[in-house]
Design an enzyme around this catalytic site. Structure first.
Site, short mmCIF file in Angstrom:
data_model
loop_
_atom_site.label_atom_id
_atom_site.label_comp_id
_atom_site.label_asym_id
_atom_site.label_seq_id
_atom_site.Cartn_x
_atom_site.Cartn_y
_atom_site.Cartn_z
N LYS A 178 0.87 -1.14 0.22
CA LYS A 178 -0.10 0.14 -0.18
C LYS A 178 1.30 1.71 0.07
O LYS A 178 0.46 2.19 -0.46
CB LYS A 178 -1.23 0.22 1.80
CG LYS A 178 -2.46 -0.89 1.08
CD LYS A 178 -2.79 -1.60 2.69
CE LYS A 178 -3.64 -2.02 2.01
NZ LYS A 178 -4.03 -2.66 2.93
N GLN A 215 -4.46 -0.84 9.59
CA GLN A 215 -4.45 -2.25 9.04
C GLN A 215 -5.27 -3.79 10.13
O GLN A 215 -4.56 -3.70 11.31
CB GLN A 215 -3.02 -2.43 8.75
CG GLN A 215 -3.18 -4.36 7.82
CD GLN A 215 -3.61 -4.22 6.93
OE1 GLN A 215 -3.47 -3.17 5.74
NE2 GLN A 215 -4.08 -4.90 6.72
N ASP A 230 -11.08 3.16 4.35
CA ASP A 230 -11.49 2.18 4.13
C ASP A 230 -12.82 1.74 4.05
O ASP A 230 -13.72 0.82 4.00
CB ASP A 230 -10.61 1.46 6.00
CG ASP A 230 -9.86 0.02 5.21
OD1 ASP A 230 -9.77 0.18 4.07
OD2 ASP A 230 -8.72 -0.01 6.33
#
Ligand code: NAD
Length: 294
Positions: free
Chosen positions: A54, A98, A121
């Protein structure tokens, strides 16, 4: 194989080029790069790989990547304090924590602490609610990637019968909301659904997000249907090594479907591309600019 193979790798690359162009235009207008902060707690090998790729993709798109790697002994309070700091940092447009987090940290509490406008997200309850009522939202990257592939393949989805297998908050539910937003007739199937093959046989669009290797068989697929396989499952292969397969028995389904995503090389690459897209969109909204056309 009679189905068209949907090339997610190529679609993701094309989108990443568009995002990079959008980033260049944003820098020109605003005088700074969009910034994505990624927080990793602990040293889970898979999570470390995701975070690294990422970060690399963020920099390749011309954005600032801000990485926070914390030990797995980090307290929930310290993680919440970091999220608060990032919420208030003007250089940060997107925040991604994460998952999974270590067991002593309440993931829901951490996600709820992220400012919804920076929640790239799309997991914050406010964004889930906004998506459900059809308001402007940050939308989870994987289902957004699936929708992008579907619209590229099929164009207008109005009136199509869609079956989403899986009801997770990360994939299944937001996928169903997106398809509803495109005026599909949507069925959400899950582990308690009765006669799954019959449900799937009705569908013009099948999205499988289950996590069970090759569960969806070829004779479940309506001829000509479009099949999007979100599943990532590692199984033993004949040569004693292992290989990745999806939730759909690809070879069988490809004989019947009109188009199908492979695993790997289908949905997977779209997820990171959509993360970059969401970060650019978040940056535009924070600066009071119109969403970029991507
Ligand atoms: P999850 O475990 O949270 O949810 C799985 C869902 O499948 C549940 O809603 C469950 O009801 C349903 N299910 C389980 N067994 C079933 C059965 N026998 N019949 C019908 N439904 C059944 O998983 P998730 O996070 O939604 O992920 C699903 C899959 O997608 C996993 O393989 C995951 O690795 C993959 N995934 C891929 C990406 C990507 O970028 N490509 C992103 C997220 C998840």
């Amino acid at each position: 194989m009679s189905a068209r193979r949907i090339d997610g790798k190529a679609a993701a690359l094309a989108l990443r080029h568009k995002v990079a162009d959008g980033v260049a235009a944003f820098r020109e207008t605003v005088g700074r790069a969009p910034g994505l902060a990624v927080v990793l707690v602990g040293e889970d090998p898979a999570s470390s790989v995701y975070v690294r790729s990422k970060g690399k993709a963020t920099v390749e798109a011309g954005m600032d990547s801000i990485e926070h790697k914390l030990p797995d002994t980090t307290s929930e309070a310290d993680l919440l304090a970091l999220v608060d700091q990032l919420n208030n940092d003007a250089a940060v447009d997107g925040i991604l924590v994460q998952l999974p987090l270590p067991g002593h940290i309440d993931s829901a509490k951490v996600i709820d602490a992220i400012a919804p406008a920076k929640d790239v997200d799309g997991f914050h309850i406010e964004n889930a609610g906004r998506l459900a009522v059809g308001a402007e939202a940050m939308v989870p990257c994987t289902p957004l990637g699936c929708l992008h592939l579907l619209k590229t393949e099929l164009g207008d989805l109005t009136g199509m019968d869609a079956v989403v297998i899986g009801r997770s908050n990360i994939v299944g539910k937001p996928m169903a909301m997106l398809l509803l937003g495109e005026s599909c007739t949507v069925t959400i199937a899950h582990s308690r659904s009765k006669d799954l093959p019959a449900l799937v046989r009705r569908a013009d669009i099948v999205v499988a997000a289950v996590g069970r290797a090759e569960m969806v068989r070829g004779d479940w697929i309506k001829p000509g249907a479009t099949v999007i396989d979100v599943g990532i499952n590692r199984i033993a292969s004949d040569d004693g090594k292992s290989r990745l397969v999806g939730d759909v028995a690809f070879d069988e389904a490809a004989e019947v479907a009109g188009a199908i995503t492979p695993v790997p090389g289908g949905v997977g690459p779209m997820t990171i591309a959509m993360l970059l897209r969401n970060t650019l969109v978040a940056a535009h909204r924070r600066e009071g600019l119109q969403d970029p056309q991507l």
